[in-house]
Design a protein around this motif. Structure first.
Motif, PDB file in Angstrom:
ATOM      1  N   THR A   1     -45.935 -30.897 -27.304  1.00 36.38           N
ATOM      2  CA  THR A   1     -45.634 -29.582 -27.889  1.00 36.38           C
ATOM      3  C   THR A   1     -46.724 -28.576 -27.555  1.00 36.38           C
ATOM      4  O   THR A   1     -46.437 -27.430 -27.185  1.00 36.38           O
ATOM      5  N   LEU A   2     -47.979 -29.012 -27.673  1.00 34.54           N
ATOM      6  CA  LEU A   2     -49.103 -28.120 -27.349  1.00 34.54           C
ATOM      7  C   LEU A   2     -49.104 -27.722 -25.881  1.00 34.54           C
ATOM      8  O   LEU A   2     -49.387 -26.569 -25.543  1.00 34.54           O
ATOM      9  N   LYS A   3     -48.787 -28.662 -24.992  1.00 37.22           N
ATOM     10  CA  LYS A   3     -48.743 -28.341 -23.566  1.00 37.22           C
ATOM     11  C   LYS A   3     -47.632 -27.332 -23.283  1.00 37.22           C
ATOM     12  O   LYS A   3     -47.796 -26.438 -22.452  1.00 37.22           O
ATOM     13  N   GLY A   4     -46.514 -27.462 -23.986  1.00 38.66           N
ATOM     14  CA  GLY A   4     -45.440 -26.477 -23.848  1.00 38.66           C
ATOM     15  C   GLY A   4     -45.873 -25.109 -24.338  1.00 38.66           C
ATOM     16  O   GLY A   4     -45.601 -24.079 -23.697  1.00 38.66           O
ATOM     17  N   SER A   5     -46.563 -25.089 -25.459  1.00 40.41           N
ATOM     18  CA  SER A   5     -47.080 -23.826 -26.002  1.00 40.41           C
ATOM     19  C   SER A   5     -48.103 -23.210 -25.057  1.00 40.41           C
ATOM     20  O   SER A   5     -48.129 -21.988 -24.872  1.00 40.41           O
ATOM     21  N   GLN A   6     -48.915 -24.054 -24.459  1.00 45.43           N
ATOM     22  CA  GLN A   6     -49.917 -23.571 -23.509  1.00 45.43           C
ATOM     23  C   GLN A   6     -49.233 -22.920 -22.300  1.00 45.43           C
ATOM     24  O   GLN A   6     -49.671 -21.875 -21.820  1.00 45.43           O
ATOM     25  N   GLY A   7     -48.153 -23.517 -21.849  1.00 44.51           N
ATOM     26  CA  GLY A   7     -47.397 -22.931 -20.741  1.00 44.51           C
ATOM     27  C   GLY A   7     -46.818 -21.575 -21.108  1.00 44.51           C
ATOM     28  O   GLY A   7     -46.845 -20.629 -20.307  1.00 44.51           O
ATOM     29  N   THR A   8     -46.317 -21.463 -22.324  1.00 49.64           N
ATOM     30  CA  THR A   8     -45.774 -20.186 -22.798  1.00 49.64           C
ATOM     31  C   THR A   8     -46.874 -19.138 -22.886  1.00 49.64           C
ATOM     32  O   THR A   8     -46.690 -17.990 -22.454  1.00 49.64           O
ATOM     33  N   LEU A   9     -48.030 -19.521 -23.429  1.00 47.96           N
ATOM     34  CA  LEU A   9     -49.164 -18.590 -23.518  1.00 47.96           C
ATOM     35  C   LEU A   9     -49.603 -18.132 -22.134  1.00 47.96           C
ATOM     36  O   LEU A   9     -49.906 -16.956 -21.915  1.00 47.96           O
ATOM     37  N   ARG A  10     -49.626 -19.057 -21.184  1.00 48.59           N
ATOM     38  CA  ARG A  10     -50.035 -18.718 -19.815  1.00 48.59           C
ATOM     39  C   ARG A  10     -49.048 -17.717 -19.203  1.00 48.59           C
ATOM     40  O   ARG A  10     -49.454 -16.751 -18.552  1.00 48.59           O
ATOM     41  N   LEU A  11     -47.767 -17.933 -19.460  1.00 49.32           N
ATOM     42  CA  LEU A  11     -46.737 -17.013 -18.958  1.00 49.32           C
ATOM     43  C   LEU A  11     -46.901 -15.631 -19.583  1.00 49.32           C
ATOM     44  O   LEU A  11     -46.860 -14.614 -18.873  1.00 49.32           O
ATOM     45  N   TYR A  12     -47.111 -15.581 -20.881  1.00 47.33           N
ATOM     46  CA  TYR A  12     -47.309 -14.300 -21.565  1.00 47.33           C
ATOM     47  C   TYR A  12     -48.554 -13.584 -21.036  1.00 47.33           C
ATOM     48  O   TYR A  12     -48.544 -12.370 -20.852  1.00 47.33           O
ATOM     49  N   ALA A  13     -49.617 -14.355 -20.803  1.00 40.90           N
ATOM     50  CA  ALA A  13     -50.862 -13.755 -20.296  1.00 40.90           C
ATOM     51  C   ALA A  13     -50.647 -13.139 -18.916  1.00 40.90           C
ATOM     52  O   ALA A  13     -51.198 -12.087 -18.607  1.00 40.90           O
ATOM     53  N   MET A  14     -49.830 -13.789 -18.103  1.00 41.03           N
ATOM     54  CA  MET A  14     -49.564 -13.267 -16.754  1.00 41.03           C
ATOM     55  C   MET A  14     -48.670 -12.038 -16.794  1.00 41.03           C
ATOM     56  O   MET A  14     -48.774 -11.151 -15.954  1.00 41.03           O
ATOM     57  N   GLN A  15     -47.771 -11.977 -17.774  1.00 38.45           N
ATOM     58  CA  GLN A  15     -46.784 -10.904 -17.823  1.00 38.45           C
ATOM     59  C   GLN A  15     -47.313  -9.618 -18.455  1.00 38.45           C
ATOM     60  O   GLN A  15     -46.840  -8.542 -18.122  1.00 38.45           O
ATOM     61  N   THR A  16     -48.282  -9.723 -19.339  1.00 43.20           N
ATOM     62  CA  THR A  16     -48.735  -8.521 -20.037  1.00 43.20           C
ATOM     63  C   THR A  16     -49.630  -7.648 -19.142  1.00 43.20           C
ATOM     64  O   THR A  16     -50.367  -8.167 -18.299  1.00 43.20           O
ATOM     65  N   GLN A  17     -49.509  -6.366 -19.331  1.00 45.70           N
ATOM     66  CA  GLN A  17     -50.342  -5.416 -18.592  1.00 45.70           C
ATOM     67  C   GLN A  17     -51.534  -4.972 -19.440  1.00 45.70           C
ATOM     68  O   GLN A  17     -52.499  -4.437 -18.909  1.00 45.70           O
TER      69      GLN A  17
END
Length: 68
Positions: A13-29
């Motif tokens: 679950t944490l690894k999935g959350s980490q992937g989501t956080l990484r995606l959000y970090a890449m997408q935000t300006q």
């Protein structure tokens, strides 16, 4: 459900959350938001490392749980 399997489920679950956080970090300006996501990534990384060490300890102490 064994402790080892509960920890493995939490780890997944944490690894999935980490992937989501990484995606959000890449997408935000927004740099401040990116910083918050990166700090959360670092925190989850520390927890993931701790849980992986705990799983190794459990598998060493209780070999029957290895790979479950």
């Amino acid at each position: 459900m064994t402790v080892a399997s509960q920890i493995q489920k939490t780890l997944a679950t944490l690894k999935g959350s980490q992937g989501t956080l990484r995606l959000y970090a890449m997408q935000t300006q927004d740099q401040e938001t990116k910083l918050v996501y990166n700090e959360a990534l670092e925190a989850t990384g520390i927890i993931i490392n701790d849980l992986e060490k705990r799983i190794q300890t459990l598998e060493y102490q209780e070999p029957q749980y290895k790979g479950n």
